[in-house]
Design a protein around this motif. Structure first.
Motif, mmCIF file in Angstrom:
data_model
loop_
_atom_site.group_PDB
_atom_site.id
_atom_site.type_symbol
_atom_site.label_atom_id
_atom_site.label_comp_id
_atom_site.label_asym_id
_atom_site.label_seq_id
_atom_site.Cartn_x
_atom_site.Cartn_y
_atom_site.Cartn_z
ATOM 1 N N PHE A 84 9.729 30.776 13.291
ATOM 2 C CA PHE A 84 8.113 31.258 13.437
ATOM 3 C C PHE A 84 7.740 32.397 12.710
ATOM 4 O O PHE A 84 8.411 33.751 12.948
ATOM 5 N N PRO A 85 6.290 31.741 12.419
ATOM 6 C CA PRO A 85 5.955 31.398 12.111
ATOM 7 C C PRO A 85 6.001 30.316 11.202
ATOM 8 O O PRO A 85 7.131 30.476 10.163
ATOM 9 N N PHE A 86 5.795 29.098 10.919
ATOM 10 C CA PHE A 86 6.610 28.164 10.334
ATOM 11 C C PHE A 86 6.342 28.233 9.121
ATOM 12 O O PHE A 86 4.767 27.927 9.073
ATOM 13 N N THR A 87 7.425 28.162 8.192
ATOM 14 C CA THR A 87 7.062 28.624 6.551
ATOM 15 C C THR A 87 7.990 27.882 5.330
ATOM 16 O O THR A 87 9.406 27.970 5.712
ATOM 17 N N LEU A 88 7.540 27.743 4.606
ATOM 18 C CA LEU A 88 8.309 26.622 3.789
ATOM 19 C C LEU A 88 8.327 27.511 2.178
ATOM 20 O O LEU A 88 7.615 28.342 1.837
ATOM 21 N N ILE A 89 9.061 27.244 1.619
ATOM 22 C CA ILE A 89 9.204 28.003 0.194
ATOM 23 C C ILE A 89 9.336 26.294 -0.986
ATOM 24 O O ILE A 89 10.104 25.643 -0.402
ATOM 25 N N LEU A 90 8.580 26.706 -1.431
ATOM 26 C CA LEU A 90 8.691 25.703 -2.444
ATOM 27 C C LEU A 90 9.669 26.072 -3.627
ATOM 28 O O LEU A 90 10.389 26.848 -3.929
ATOM 29 N N LYS A 91 10.108 24.983 -4.489
ATOM 30 C CA LYS A 91 11.844 24.639 -5.454
ATOM 31 C C LYS A 91 10.980 24.689 -6.596
ATOM 32 O O LYS A 91 11.508 24.617 -7.663
ATOM 33 N N GLU A 92 9.747 25.528 -6.730
ATOM 34 C CA GLU A 92 9.188 26.012 -8.394
ATOM 35 C C GLU A 92 8.340 26.851 -7.905
ATOM 36 O O GLU A 92 7.982 27.202 -7.332
ATOM 37 N N SER A 93 7.908 27.374 -9.126
ATOM 38 C CA SER A 93 6.960 29.065 -9.435
ATOM 39 C C SER A 93 5.612 28.011 -9.376
ATOM 40 O O SER A 93 5.171 26.980 -10.197
ATOM 41 N N ARG A 94 4.523 29.146 -9.032
ATOM 42 C CA ARG A 94 3.677 28.126 -8.928
ATOM 43 C C ARG A 94 2.713 29.532 -9.403
ATOM 44 O O ARG A 94 1.496 29.408 -8.419
ATOM 45 N N PRO A 95 2.664 30.323 -10.575
ATOM 46 C CA PRO A 95 2.134 31.590 -10.673
ATOM 47 C C PRO A 95 0.123 31.256 -10.899
ATOM 48 O O PRO A 95 -0.290 32.080 -10.585
ATOM 49 N N ASN A 96 0.267 30.238 -11.553
ATOM 50 C CA ASN A 96 -1.269 29.876 -11.457
ATOM 51 C C ASN A 96 -2.311 29.538 -10.309
ATOM 52 O O ASN A 96 -2.766 29.001 -10.993
ATOM 53 N N SER A 97 -1.813 29.551 -9.452
ATOM 54 C CA SER A 97 -2.830 28.594 -8.026
ATOM 55 C C SER A 97 -3.115 28.984 -8.133
ATOM 56 O O SER A 97 -2.984 29.958 -7.154
ATOM 57 N N PRO A 98 -4.525 28.420 -7.521
ATOM 58 C CA PRO A 98 -5.940 29.362 -6.705
ATOM 59 C C PRO A 98 -5.330 29.450 -5.103
ATOM 60 O O PRO A 98 -5.134 28.552 -4.800
ATOM 61 N N VAL A 99 -5.310 30.727 -5.461
ATOM 62 C CA VAL A 99 -5.505 30.816 -3.474
ATOM 63 C C VAL A 99 -6.288 31.906 -2.886
ATOM 64 O O VAL A 99 -7.154 32.947 -3.538
ATOM 65 N N SER A 100 -7.336 31.622 -2.110
ATOM 66 C CA SER A 100 -8.430 31.751 -1.377
ATOM 67 C C SER A 100 -7.403 33.032 -0.520
ATOM 68 O O SER A 100 -6.986 33.146 0.284
ATOM 69 N N PRO A 101 -8.225 33.746 -0.618
ATOM 70 C CA PRO A 101 -8.501 35.010 0.459
ATOM 71 C C PRO A 101 -8.402 34.562 2.092
ATOM 72 O O PRO A 101 -9.226 34.118 2.459
ATOM 73 N N LEU A 102 -7.821 35.968 2.779
ATOM 74 C CA LEU A 102 -7.786 35.306 4.206
ATOM 75 C C LEU A 102 -8.502 36.179 5.013
ATOM 76 O O LEU A 102 -8.287 37.540 4.449
ATOM 77 N N ARG A 103 -9.083 36.465 6.059
ATOM 78 C CA ARG A 103 -9.178 37.888 6.810
ATOM 79 C C ARG A 103 -8.309 37.939 8.366
ATOM 80 O O ARG A 103 -8.232 36.853 8.644
ATOM 81 N N LEU A 104 -8.107 38.802 8.357
ATOM 82 C CA LEU A 104 -6.811 38.972 9.010
ATOM 83 C C LEU A 104 -7.307 39.764 10.777
ATOM 84 O O LEU A 104 -8.290 40.997 10.732
ATOM 85 N N LYS A 105 -7.286 39.141 11.841
ATOM 86 C CA LYS A 105 -8.382 39.243 13.000
ATOM 87 C C LYS A 105 -7.341 39.958 14.388
ATOM 88 O O LYS A 105 -6.760 38.769 13.755
#
Length: 427
Positions: A37-58
């Motif tokens: 809670f909240p449900f979260t996964l962790i990958l078994k590999e590193s992804r340093p170059n993976s693009p990430v979209s910014p989010l807004r916390l409201k």
């Protein structure tokens, strides 16, 4: 359901994924569950170059419940939604009980400490514990979500009403202040101030009109202090009469209206006190913080034909709100329970000592409040149970499930799914 948070092996937040993708990653053993809670996964590999979209916390702070939402500003998609229920009233009641107990001890002359002298000076920015807990709860969840998602900005509903606009309706410089929103701010404030009833006859649940206490024809202005609510019948009957002439046969109501009208905006300011303190906490995160008023929130929500809920109010906070996509979103319901009590002596319903609690909280790797899964394979209680656990030193635990309380479950059958963190969860 909300999307699933995902981290790479270096605990770097990636873009949240659909639950179907999460199931596939788990089936292929490419990820593991790191939080329930909240449900979260962790990958078994590193992804340093993976693009990430910014989010807004409201955030839409409330006295009892706060709405929390993560939104992608570019697409309008709601990624995560939650409603956080505070425990301010429980804290207030606990402080009242403590005050009464200490007073009774003083009355019995059984004091256990020296009397206080000049050591009650409160520091600047002090808030009552019941209000401070609300700020701390929100701060905790902001920090948690920043570890799980790439948050680039924060929006907060700072005030329920735009005070400056209502005090001076002729204010210049903002286009929205000259439009429909100005009316929303005024109407919402007047409904709260005058108790959603006609000021002259007291009728409720009818369409109300905004009425000038001192008529404009006789020099009255548009300031919020000169406005009230009136039903159509009373408004027509009063016309352009001065209020003293209109209510000369009802002096008590006249006095009440004039007193209420002159009352400053202190009530709304008191409601906003914790929001201002929360704003300072959010600014310390180093992220840009956008603020909006309650009138703007309702205006946006009505324009998008959304129902009235805490999390949807949060999604509509601020001018940056895009056209929202809330398809399939079900909010996580969070309740703040605290971390227990330090009281060592348990009492019966009459207040007499009946048991003594131990200092040790962790038994066999579990503590009261953990969410566990028990798979009982033998005995009278064979089955699978999931819920919050009540631990005992004997190793015989109780589990609070949806179906009720299951007693006498051995610790050998239990495995923790979510460690105690001071909150309870449900969808």
């Amino acid at each position: 359901m909300c999307k699933v948070f995902i981290l790479d092996t270096d605990k770097r937040p990636l873009n949240p994924i659909h639950s179907a993708q999460a199931r596939q990653l788990l089936r292929n053993k490419k990820a593991a569950v790191v939080r329930r809670f909240p449900f979260t996964l962790i990958l078994k590999e590193s992804r340093p170059n993976s693009p990430v979209s910014p989010l807004r916390l409201k955030i839409d702070p409330g006295a009892k419940t706060t709405g929390i939402v993560l939104v992608d500003d570019t697409t309008g998609e709601v990624v995560f939604a939650a409603e956080l229920k505070h425990r301010g009233f429980a804290i207030r009641d606990a402080l009242t009980s403590r005050r009464q107990l200490r007073r009774s001890r003083r009355a019995r002359k059984t004091r256990y400490r020296a009397p206080r002298f000049l050591n009650r000076i409160r520091p600047g920015g002090w808030l009552a514990p019941s209000l401070q807990s609300r700020i701390e709860n929100i701060k905790t969840w902001v920090e948690k979500l920043r570890k799980l998602a790439s948050i680039a900005a924060i929006s907060q509903e700072l005030v329920r009403f735009d005070m400056q606009l209502m005090r001076n309706p002729e204010i210049q410089g903002e286009e929205y202040q000259q439009g429909t929103l100005a009316g929303y701010e005024t109407r919402e404030y007047l409904l709260e101030k005058w108790g959603r009833q006609c000021a002259y006859c007291g009728i409720k649940d009818v369409p109300f009109q905004i009425e000038h206490i001192h008529p404009r024809a006789k020099g009255g202005g548009n300031s919020i202090t000169n406005l009230t609510l009136s039903c159509e019948k009373c408004n027509k009957k009063k016309g352009t009469q001065d209020i003293k002439e209109f209510l000369k046969k009802d002096p008590s109501r006249l006095e009440k209206i004039l007193k209420q009208a002159k009352r400053p905006l202190a009530d709304a300011a008191a409601v906003n006190t914790t929001r201002l303190a929360l704003l300072e906490v959010l600014k310390k995160t180093g992220l840009p913080v956008e603020t909006g008023s309650g009138g703007l929130t309702k205006f946006t929500r009505n324009n998008q034909n959304l129902p009235k809920t805490h999390w949807l109010d949060a999604a509509c906070v601020g001018k940056s709100t895009p056209i929202l996509n809330i398809k399939g979103i079900k909010p996580l319901l969070i309740t703040a329970n605290g971390h227990g009590t330090r009281q060592m002596c348990g009492t019966d319903k009459f207040g007499f000592p009946s048991r003594h609690r131990t200092n040790k909280q962790i038994h066999f790797g579990f503590q009261t409040g953990d969410i566990i899964k028990a798979v009982v394979t033998s005995g009278k209680k064979v089955g699978e149970y999931v819920g919050r656990v009540l631990c005992r030193a004997t190793g015989s635990f109780d589990i609070a499930t949806k179906e009720g309380r299951i007693t006498g479950i051995s610790h050998k059958y239990c495995s923790a799914t979510h460690k105690k963190d001071g909150y309870s969860y449900r969808f």
